[in-house]
Design a protein around this motif. Structure first.
Motif, short mmCIF file in Angstrom:
data_model
loop_
_atom_site.label_atom_id
_atom_site.label_comp_id
_atom_site.label_asym_id
_atom_site.label_seq_id
_atom_site.Cartn_x
_atom_site.Cartn_y
_atom_site.Cartn_z
N GLY A 92 -5.65 12.05 4.40
CA GLY A 92 -4.70 11.20 3.71
C GLY A 92 -5.21 10.68 2.40
N GLN A 93 -4.27 10.15 1.66
CA GLN A 93 -4.51 9.55 0.36
C GLN A 93 -3.75 8.23 0.36
N PHE A 94 -4.34 7.20 -0.24
CA PHE A 94 -3.65 5.93 -0.29
C PHE A 94 -4.09 5.14 -1.50
N ASP A 131 -4.90 1.39 -2.62
CA ASP A 131 -5.23 0.11 -2.03
C ASP A 131 -6.00 -0.72 -3.05
N TRP A 189 -9.01 8.01 -0.35
CA TRP A 189 -8.68 9.12 0.53
C TRP A 189 -9.59 9.08 1.73
N THR A 207 0.89 5.25 0.79
CA THR A 207 0.05 6.16 1.56
C THR A 207 0.79 7.44 1.90
N GLN A 208 0.04 8.51 2.10
CA GLN A 208 0.61 9.78 2.52
C GLN A 208 -0.47 10.51 3.31
N MET A 266 0.85 -1.17 0.00
CA MET A 266 0.00 0.00 0.00
C MET A 266 0.89 1.24 0.00
N VAL A 320 1.16 9.95 -3.93
CA VAL A 320 0.28 8.80 -4.14
C VAL A 320 -0.27 8.81 -5.57
N GLN A 346 -14.23 8.08 4.30
CA GLN A 346 -13.30 7.48 3.37
C GLN A 346 -14.02 7.22 2.06
#
Length: 149
Positions: free
Chosen positions: A24-26, A28, A34, A3-4, A1, A117, A50
């Motif tokens: 955050g943003q990721f 997956d 986000w 992520t930030q 994953m 991301v 989310q």
């Protein structure tokens, strides 16, 4: 994953106190996702949200760009045909053929700038089609850049 994230403070919508918000943003399972989660220090107000899709809400993008700076995605090898680039862009971003052509031209000329991301997700899609790319910090962080990455 991949992520930030970043913590920011805001005013509580319930009592006007100070709310600490994690944004955050990721990446997956192949999707850009986000989220935000906040809790007021002065009352019981809190939330967690989310979502996923090709476009992150701008307030989340800007918080990440401001905290971490922008990343740049560039081609790092020759591209004998733009067809795989077009396919990768259309797949990753749900673009029309015309939109994908315009973005492919931009990728070839200057690259893309966005959050880490966002750039890593595009890199994954491009590398799946044997397109060599690199992701690195942008020379100068430009949080107000258009969503071109």
């Amino acid at each position: 994953m991949i992520t930030q994230g970043v913590k920011v403070t805001d005013r509580c919508r319930a009592c006007g106190g100070t709310t600490t918000v994690d944004v955050g943003q990721f990446f997956d399972e192949g999707m850009l996702c986000w989220g935000t989660e906040g809790q007021c220090a002065d009352c019981s107000d809190g939330w967690c949200e989310q979502d996923c899709g090709p476009v992150t809400p701008e307030n989340i993008r800007q918080a990440l760009l401001q905290a971490h700076g922008a990343a740049r995605l560039r081609l790092s090898g020759d591209v004998p045909s733009l067809v795989p680039v077009l396919q990768a862009l259309r797949s990753a971003r749900e673009l029309s053929l015309g939109e994908a052509r315009a973005q492919a031209a931009q990728l070839v000329e200057t690259g893309f700038i966005g959050t880490l991301v966002e750039m890593e997700i595009l890199a994954v899609h491009l590398r799946k089609r044997a397109i060599q790319v690199s992701v690195e910090p942008a020379a100068s962080p430009r949080p107000n850049d258009n969503r071109n990455g």
